[in-house]
Design an enzyme around this catalytic site. Structure first.
Site, PDB file in Angstrom:
ATOM      1  N   GLY A  87       3.178   6.962   7.779  1.00  0.00           N
ATOM      2  CA  GLY A  87       4.525   7.002   7.503  1.00  0.00           C
ATOM      3  C   GLY A  87       5.499   5.756   8.107  1.00  0.00           C
ATOM      4  N   ASN A  88       5.069   5.277   9.167  1.00  0.00           N
ATOM      5  CA  ASN A  88       5.713   3.938   9.631  1.00  0.00           C
ATOM      6  C   ASN A  88       5.612   2.761   8.851  1.00  0.00           C
ATOM      7  OD1 ASN A  88       5.465   5.437  12.474  1.00  0.00           O
ATOM      8  ND2 ASN A  88       7.309   4.179  12.478  1.00  0.00           N
ATOM      9  N   SER A  89       4.621   2.622   8.098  1.00  0.00           N
ATOM     10  CA  SER A  89       4.254   1.430   7.238  1.00  0.00           C
ATOM     11  C   SER A  89       5.475   1.121   6.209  1.00  0.00           C
ATOM     12  CB  SER A  89       3.199   1.532   6.267  1.00  0.00           C
ATOM     13  OG  SER A  89       1.982   1.546   7.180  1.00  0.00           O
ATOM     14  N   GLY A 107     -11.058 -16.850   3.671  1.00  0.00           N
ATOM     15  CA  GLY A 107     -12.075 -15.688   3.907  1.00  0.00           C
ATOM     16  C   GLY A 107     -12.912 -15.814   5.121  1.00  0.00           C
ATOM     17  N   HIS A 149       0.895  -1.152   0.080  1.00  0.00           N
ATOM     18  CA  HIS A 149      -0.042   0.056  -0.148  1.00  0.00           C
ATOM     19  C   HIS A 149       0.872   1.240   0.096  1.00  0.00           C
ATOM     20  CE1 HIS A 149       0.505  -0.009   4.348  1.00  0.00           C
ATOM     21  NE2 HIS A 149       0.297   1.208   4.327  1.00  0.00           N
ATOM     22  N   ASP A 178      -0.016  -7.564   1.538  1.00  0.00           N
ATOM     23  CA  ASP A 178       0.573  -5.826   1.571  1.00  0.00           C
ATOM     24  C   ASP A 178       2.080  -5.899   2.039  1.00  0.00           C
ATOM     25  OD1 ASP A 178       0.017  -3.507   1.683  1.00  0.00           O
ATOM     26  OD2 ASP A 178       0.201  -3.377   4.104  1.00  0.00           O
TER      27      ASP A 178
END
Length: 308
Positions: A164-166, A219, A58, A88
């Site tokens: 911003g840490n991602s 799921g 992301h 991700d």
């Protein structure tokens, strides 16, 4: 557990040199269908001397331009090597970097609840190098729902994770990366999530060798049942996985499974915890048909699911 604070500070300082700032430009369409450039930010972790960097999908997915700022303020252009929206995870590559400091990768299978960890990243794109926050491992094998869908097998931590840490690392007291920071729950205090480094390493190896494998998907969001939970809610069994959410259009929904079902078996294998369920599902391939036994309203039912 006692530890030498000075030694830990040295370890954190060294680990911070492997953390990079990532700034991106993506094109989005406004209400008039005009392409408008939108800037983004995030963090990344250098994992080898050739310039491979682990981050979140992301952070860089769909970016038209990626700039990577190293610890010494050198700015280089990044190129996406591979990415996966479901996990991700993304791998980008830089060339020409000077004094690269690859991170030391740990073993997330050895993580324990209560273990001290540190989150390193670039929250809000602040200048002056990465920020460090401390906390503990609050839980493991969490499944959360995000705008990108269900993300499974996450590490939960109370170390502060901000925008911003991602993509930045979650390290242990030895400076080894045990997870990659990925998400926060905005309406909660002290709840952040990170992708176990073993999952990230596996995906990176697959990406680099161009042998990317897809994982089967069930799921559901589930909760490990304990005696205390079963007694409190008056449930008929005190083990297994309590289904708390079923994703729309998922194999679980198509099989007829609903919220509050309690999964007890996959095939002939007894399921006592959410970890058991994840392990058994990942032993299968996409397209496989599996039988699951679950309790609904005190009665056992069989479900047949085709994994997607």
């Amino acid at each position: 557990m006692s530890y030498d604070e000075s030694a830990v500070l040295d370890i954190i300082e060294k680990a911070s040199k492997s953390v990079v700032n990532i700034s991106t430009v993506k094109l989005v369409h406004n209400v008039f269908y005009h392409a408008v450039p939108v800037s983004g930010m995030g963090s990344g972790t250098i994992i080898d001397n050739e310039g491979l960097i682990l981050t979140n999908n992301h952070v860089v997915g769909g970016a038209q331009k990626i700039n990577v700022t190293l610890w010494n303020n050198q700015v280089l252009e990044g190129v996406i090597v591979g990415s996966c929206a479901i996990r991700d995870i993304a791998v980008i590559e830089i060339h020409g970097g000077e004094d690269l400091y690859p991170a030391q990768l740990g073993d997330s299978d050895k993580l324990r609840v209560g273990q001290r960890v540190y989150a390193i990243g670039n929250p809000f794109g602040l200048a002056g190098g990465p920020s460090v926050t401390s906390g503990v491992v609050s839980a493991i094998n969490r499944t959360v729902e995000s705008e990108r869908g269900l993300i499974e097998n996450l590490v939960q931590t109370d170390a502060a994770i901000n925008p911003g840490n991602s993509g930045g690392p979650l390290i242990d007291l030895s400076g080894r990366v045990v997870a990659i920071n990925t998400a926060i729950i905005p309406y909660a205090q002290g709840i952040g999530f990170a992708i176990p480094i073993n999952s990230a390493k596996s995906y990176t190896e697959e990406t680099v060798t161009k042998d990317v494998k897809r994982q089967p998907w069930l799921g559901i969001v589930g909760l490990t049942l304990t005696t205390q939970i079963a007694r409190y809610y008056g449930l008929p069994v005190d083990y297994g996985v309590l289904v708390t959410k079923v994703a729309f259009g998922s194999p679980a929904e198509l099989s007829g499974m609903v919220q509050e079902d309690i999964i007890l078996q996959v095939g002939n294998v007894e399921i006592r915890r959410i970890e058991d369920l994840v392990t058994e599902i990942h032993k299968h391939n996409i397209g496989d048909t599996v039988q699951m036994c679950a309790v609904r309203n005190g009665k056992r039912q069989l479900f047949e699911l085709k994994l997607s």
